[in-house]
Design an enzyme around this catalytic site. Structure first.
Site, mmCIF file in Angstrom:
data_model
loop_
_atom_site.group_PDB
_atom_site.id
_atom_site.type_symbol
_atom_site.label_atom_id
_atom_site.label_comp_id
_atom_site.label_asym_id
_atom_site.label_seq_id
_atom_site.Cartn_x
_atom_site.Cartn_y
_atom_site.Cartn_z
ATOM 1 N N CYS A 131 0.849 -1.197 0.000
ATOM 2 C CA CYS A 131 0.000 0.000 0.000
ATOM 3 C C CYS A 131 0.881 1.242 0.000
ATOM 4 O O CYS A 131 1.734 1.398 0.869
ATOM 5 C CB CYS A 131 -0.909 0.038 1.221
ATOM 6 S SG CYS A 131 -1.854 1.571 1.282
ATOM 7 N N GLY A 267 -9.350 -3.013 -11.726
ATOM 8 C CA GLY A 267 -9.641 -2.051 -10.671
ATOM 9 C C GLY A 267 -10.261 -0.791 -11.219
ATOM 10 O O GLY A 267 -11.482 -0.673 -11.356
HETATM 11 O O1 RRO Z 1 -6.421 2.258 0.929
HETATM 12 C C1 RRO Z 1 -5.609 2.762 0.126
HETATM 13 O O2 RRO Z 1 -5.378 3.987 0.122
HETATM 14 C C2 RRO Z 1 -4.860 1.948 -0.848
HETATM 15 C C3 RRO Z 1 -4.319 0.696 -0.581
HETATM 16 BR BR1 RRO Z 1 -4.601 -0.172 1.034
HETATM 17 C C4 RRO Z 1 -3.533 0.047 -1.562
HETATM 18 O O3 RRO Z 1 -3.009 -1.062 -1.385
HETATM 19 N N1 RRO Z 1 -3.334 0.683 -2.744
HETATM 20 C C5 RRO Z 1 -3.863 1.879 -2.995
HETATM 21 O O4 RRO Z 1 -3.648 2.419 -4.088
HETATM 22 N N2 RRO Z 1 -4.644 2.515 -2.050
#
Ligand code: RRO
Length: 333
Positions: A131, A267
């Site tokens: 993340c 996505g």
């Molecule tokens: O929640 C987020 O901001 C987030 C996560 Br966990 C992730 O793995 N990838 C992303 O682009 N956003």
């Protein structure tokens, strides 16, 4: 063309899944996306405690894609166990579901796996080690630190017999060390890639467009990085690969499969068009037929260079792999 794939002890009716963070826990998008047409889904990343996430705006668009900083908003592992997993079991009719797991600390991943392990409705875990929007560890995600990755995945492996996918970052100079750490720790598969750290500013007020400042880049801009990552890593490991990043058409999905992915995830395209995932399935089928392909597995890794004999490169120094490349010349099965 036969689209079904057997992998990770599950049957995916086609190789197109929804990516983590783009479909909640299924319930949130029911009625918007026809889940029955898809191969499976990956849930929003689950942390031990509930998280409210980052200040708005959390998402913004630009010409080449999207930037997000959601900040891991999720109801926490106990609520997922009590409410989300039973809903999945009761409503998704056996659709293969992977639960994404995240944490600030190494031990938090283990605690989430332990908490969810007895739950119903899911096939395995996708450990989100990449993340970009978590300020811990001075901003360096676990996926860029082979020692930390080894600890997270080994500890998770001790706590579940279910498949463990490891989601890696695109901004890696040398995938060798993290890929081999994931193998050593007992990973079942790799997911490549998460979003790429990025920033957009409003030039008039001189402030970031997102409430949290920087974020993760996804969408079309990420596709070339994702395909490159899959193509590079597929030559280093026998682990199955799930490809994700910028897929919005059947040919984009085919590109990832040809580079070595066994399954793909969608996505950002589903934010822009909720019918995109089903359309990608349909277009992939048509593409395969137009190419005289009978089974989707015929596409997997078909663009990779032929394996070289082990002895021809004893130092494992083939392009991009570095001395840590290990299993040189091996195409995963
Ligand atoms: O929640 C987020 O901001 C987030 C996560 Br966990 C992730 O793995 N990838 C992303 O682009 N956003």
């Amino acid at each position: 063309m036969e689209l079904a794939a057997e992998l990770l002890g599950a049957r995916f009716k086609n190789p197109v899944l929804l990516a983590a963070g783009t479909c909640g826990f299924g319930e949130e998008i029911q009625g918007v996306v026809d889940l029955g047409l898809l191969g499976g889904l990956v849930t929003k990343s689950v942390t031990l405690e509930p998280r409210r996430g980052n200040p708005a705006p959390r998402v913004t668009e630009f010409r080449a894609g999207m930037l997000n900083s959601v900040g891991l908003a999720n109801p926490g592992a106990r609520a997922v166990l009590a409410e989300k997993l039973p809903w999945i079991r009761d409503h998704l009719d056996g659709l293969p579901v992977l639960v994404s797991v995240a944490g600030h600390r190494v031990e938090e991943y283990w605690e989430v796996v332990e908490t969810l392990e007895p739950g119903p409705g899911f096939v395995g875990f996708e450990l989100n080690l990449s993340c970009p929007n978590d300020a811990r560890r001075n901003g360096l995600p676990f996926a860029l630190d082979p020692d930390a990755l080894l600890r997270v995945v080994s500890g998770a492996r001790e706590r579940t017999r279910r498949p463990l996918l490891v989601k890696l970052a695109p901004n890696t100079a040398d995938w060798g060390p993290v890929v081999h750490a994931a193998e050593e720790a007992g990973a079942s598969a790799l997911t490549l890639v998460n979003t790429l750290p990025g920033l957009l500013l409003d030039p008039r007020n001189r402030r970031p467009l997102l409430g949290a400042g920087a974020g993760g880049v996804s969408g079309p801009a990420l596709r070339a990085l994702g395909v490159y990552a899959v193509w590079t890593v597929a030559r280093m490991t026998r682990l199955p690969i799930l490809g994700v990043g910028g897929i919005s058409s059947g040919e984009d999905a085919a590109e990832y499969l040809l580079a070595g992915a066994s399954l793909v995830q969608i996505g950002t395209a589903s934010f822009w068009d909720p019918r995109a995932p089903a359309r990608v399935v349909d277009e992939l089928r048509r593409f395969g037929i137009s190419q005289g392909v009978h089974r989707v597995s015929e596409l997997v890794g078909a663009a990779l260079p032929p394996p070289e004999p082990e002895m021809s490169d004893p130092a494992g120094t083939r392009d991009g792999m570095g001395a840590s490349g290990g299993d040189s010349g091996v195409i995963h099965g």
